[in-house]
Design a protein around this motif. Structure first.
Motif, PDB file in Angstrom:
ATOM      1  N   UNK A  76      29.125  32.399  40.469  1.00 20.27           N
ATOM      2  CA  UNK A  76      28.124  31.703  41.264  1.00 20.27           C
ATOM      3  C   UNK A  76      27.484  32.652  42.273  1.00 20.27           C
ATOM      4  N   UNK A  77      26.164  32.556  42.364  1.00 18.47           N
ATOM      5  CA  UNK A  77      25.380  33.357  43.303  1.00 18.47           C
ATOM      6  C   UNK A  77      24.548  32.397  44.149  1.00 18.47           C
ATOM      7  N   UNK A  78      24.506  32.645  45.439  1.00 14.56           N
ATOM      8  CA  UNK A  78      23.694  31.818  46.337  1.00 14.56           C
ATOM      9  C   UNK A  78      22.252  31.816  45.828  1.00 14.56           C
ATOM     10  N   UNK A  79      21.638  30.639  45.836  1.00  6.94           N
ATOM     11  CA  UNK A  79      20.298  30.507  45.243  1.00  6.94           C
ATOM     12  C   UNK A  79      19.266  31.437  45.881  1.00  6.94           C
ATOM     13  N   UNK A  80      19.412  31.779  47.140  1.00  2.97           N
ATOM     14  CA  UNK A  80      18.465  32.684  47.798  1.00  2.97           C
ATOM     15  C   UNK A  80      18.583  34.126  47.300  1.00  2.97           C
ATOM     16  N   UNK A  81      19.718  34.447  46.656  1.00  2.00           N
ATOM     17  CA  UNK A  81      19.986  35.815  46.230  1.00  2.00           C
ATOM     18  C   UNK A  81      19.964  35.979  44.718  1.00  2.00           C
ATOM     19  N   UNK A  82      19.686  34.906  43.995  1.00  2.00           N
ATOM     20  CA  UNK A  82      19.660  34.979  42.534  1.00  2.00           C
ATOM     21  C   UNK A  82      18.501  35.855  42.080  1.00  2.00           C
ATOM     22  N   UNK A  83      18.686  36.498  40.943  1.00  2.00           N
ATOM     23  CA  UNK A  83      17.644  37.375  40.402  1.00  2.00           C
ATOM     24  C   UNK A  83      17.724  38.799  40.908  1.00  2.00           C
ATOM     25  N   UNK A  84      18.773  39.138  41.655  1.00  2.00           N
ATOM     26  CA  UNK A  84      18.942  40.483  42.199  1.00  2.00           C
ATOM     27  C   UNK A  84      20.061  41.263  41.511  1.00  2.00           C
ATOM     28  N   UNK A  85      20.576  40.737  40.395  1.00  2.00           N
ATOM     29  CA  UNK A  85      21.611  41.446  39.651  1.00  2.00           C
ATOM     30  C   UNK A  85      23.020  41.252  40.185  1.00  2.00           C
ATOM     31  N   UNK A  86      23.204  40.306  41.097  1.00  2.00           N
ATOM     32  CA  UNK A  86      24.530  40.115  41.684  1.00  2.00           C
ATOM     33  C   UNK A  86      25.518  39.481  40.706  1.00  2.00           C
ATOM     34  N   UNK A  87      25.044  38.659  39.789  1.00  2.00           N
ATOM     35  CA  UNK A  87      25.914  38.131  38.736  1.00  2.00           C
ATOM     36  C   UNK A  87      26.468  39.264  37.893  1.00  2.00           C
ATOM     37  N   UNK A  88      25.633  40.253  37.625  1.00  2.00           N
ATOM     38  CA  UNK A  88      26.081  41.431  36.880  1.00  2.00           C
ATOM     39  C   UNK A  88      27.146  42.195  37.653  1.00  2.00           C
ATOM     40  N   UNK A  89      26.954  42.289  38.965  1.00  2.00           N
ATOM     41  CA  UNK A  89      27.941  42.968  39.812  1.00  2.00           C
ATOM     42  C   UNK A  89      29.290  42.263  39.699  1.00  2.00           C
ATOM     43  N   UNK A  90      29.295  40.929  39.776  1.00  2.00           N
ATOM     44  CA  UNK A  90      30.544  40.175  39.670  1.00  2.00           C
ATOM     45  C   UNK A  90      31.218  40.407  38.319  1.00  2.00           C
ATOM     46  N   UNK A  91      30.449  40.333  37.250  1.00  2.00           N
ATOM     47  CA  UNK A  91      31.022  40.542  35.917  1.00  2.00           C
ATOM     48  C   UNK A  91      31.540  41.966  35.737  1.00  2.00           C
ATOM     49  N   UNK A  92      30.828  42.932  36.271  1.00  6.34           N
ATOM     50  CA  UNK A  92      31.317  44.315  36.221  1.00  6.34           C
ATOM     51  C   UNK A  92      32.636  44.440  36.969  1.00  6.34           C
ATOM     52  N   UNK A  93      32.729  43.798  38.119  1.00  9.36           N
ATOM     53  CA  UNK A  93      33.958  43.849  38.910  1.00  9.36           C
ATOM     54  C   UNK A  93      35.143  43.254  38.147  1.00  9.36           C
ATOM     55  N   UNK A  94      34.910  42.142  37.471  1.00  7.98           N
ATOM     56  CA  UNK A  94      35.998  41.502  36.718  1.00  7.98           C
ATOM     57  C   UNK A  94      36.352  42.307  35.475  1.00  7.98           C
ATOM     58  N   UNK A  95      35.362  42.700  34.695  1.00  4.62           N
ATOM     59  CA  UNK A  95      35.658  43.368  33.424  1.00  4.62           C
ATOM     60  C   UNK A  95      36.248  44.763  33.612  1.00  4.62           C
ATOM     61  N   UNK A  96      36.108  45.344  34.784  1.00  7.84           N
ATOM     62  CA  UNK A  96      36.710  46.652  35.055  1.00  7.84           C
ATOM     63  C   UNK A  96      37.891  46.559  36.020  1.00  7.84           C
ATOM     64  N   UNK A  97      38.291  45.353  36.365  1.00 11.50           N
ATOM     65  CA  UNK A  97      39.381  45.172  37.327  1.00 11.50           C
ATOM     66  C   UNK A  97      40.674  45.786  36.774  1.00 11.50           C
ATOM     67  N   UNK A  98      41.360  46.608  37.554  1.00 10.76           N
ATOM     68  CA  UNK A  98      42.568  47.285  37.063  1.00 10.76           C
ATOM     69  C   UNK A  98      43.652  46.329  36.536  1.00 10.76           C
ATOM     70  N   UNK A  99      43.820  45.177  37.140  1.00 15.78           N
ATOM     71  CA  UNK A  99      44.860  44.235  36.710  1.00 15.78           C
ATOM     72  C   UNK A  99      44.536  43.569  35.381  1.00 15.78           C
ATOM     73  N   UNK A 100      43.283  43.669  34.921  1.00 15.98           N
ATOM     74  CA  UNK A 100      42.872  42.990  33.689  1.00 15.98           C
ATOM     75  C   UNK A 100      42.677  43.936  32.513  1.00 15.98           C
ATOM     76  N   UNK A 101      42.929  45.204  32.697  1.00 23.68           N
ATOM     77  CA  UNK A 101      42.646  46.175  31.647  1.00 23.68           C
ATOM     78  C   UNK A 101      43.546  46.046  30.423  1.00 23.68           C
ATOM     79  N   UNK A 102      44.740  45.513  30.579  1.00 21.98           N
ATOM     80  CA  UNK A 102      45.624  45.379  29.420  1.00 21.98           C
ATOM     81  C   UNK A 102      45.686  43.949  28.886  1.00 21.98           C
ATOM     82  N   UNK A 103      44.844  43.066  29.407  1.00 20.32           N
ATOM     83  CA  UNK A 103      44.828  41.678  28.933  1.00 20.32           C
ATOM     84  C   UNK A 103      44.157  41.615  27.561  1.00 20.32           C
TER      85      UNK A 103
END
Length: 138
Positions: A76-103
């Motif tokens: 979820x991204x605040x509606x005032x900030x949508x369209x700035x690539x922040x959803x991509x930032x969140x997904x990048x953070x999760x998909x590269x998270x060290x605790x999730x690399x062996x899942x």
């Protein structure tokens, strides 16, 4: 855009998360007291805060056994900030998270209009004859 990534929420940011939830049809019935309990039982949370105001403007959370499954919730991204690539930032953070690399399976569910977004991170809806099933409680 000047922002910072956080992995815990302070009291004000929990209220701001509640406010973020109020903007979406799929989370707008959540109660603040339930959100507090939810956060206590979330394995990984990632927030994006405006670096100047410290306001929570993006959020994602994960439940996992850290071996076989990790399930992403609440992108979820605040509606005032949508369209700035922040959803991509969140997904990048999760998909590269060290605790999730062996899942083995990193999973999420979404509406059909978001499929092309998640495919950019390797998610697919080609998972055979599997259906999402739900039993509603409360």
């Amino acid at each position: 855009m000047d922002y910072k990534i956080i992995s815990t929420l302070d009291e004000q940011q929990i209220i701001e998360l509640y406010e973020l939830y109020q903007q979406e049809w799929w989370t707008n019935t959540r109660k603040l007291e339930d959100i507090i309990v939810m956060l206590e039982h979330t394995d990984i949370l990632i927030g994006i805060c405006d670096n100047i105001t410290n306001r929570l403007i993006g959020f994602i959370r994960v439940l996992s056994d850290f071996v076989y499954k990790a399930l992403i919730f609440d992108v979820i991204i605040h509606e005032e900030y949508q369209g700035n690539g922040l959803g991509r930032v969140l997904l990048d953070q999760v998909t590269t998270h060290p605790k999730l690399q062996s899942v083995q399976h990193l999973e999420l569910y979404c509406k059909s209009d978001k499929i092309s977004l998640y495919e950019k991170w390797g998610f697919t809806n080609e998972i055979g004859d599997i259906q999402l099933m739900r039993k509603t409680g409360k």
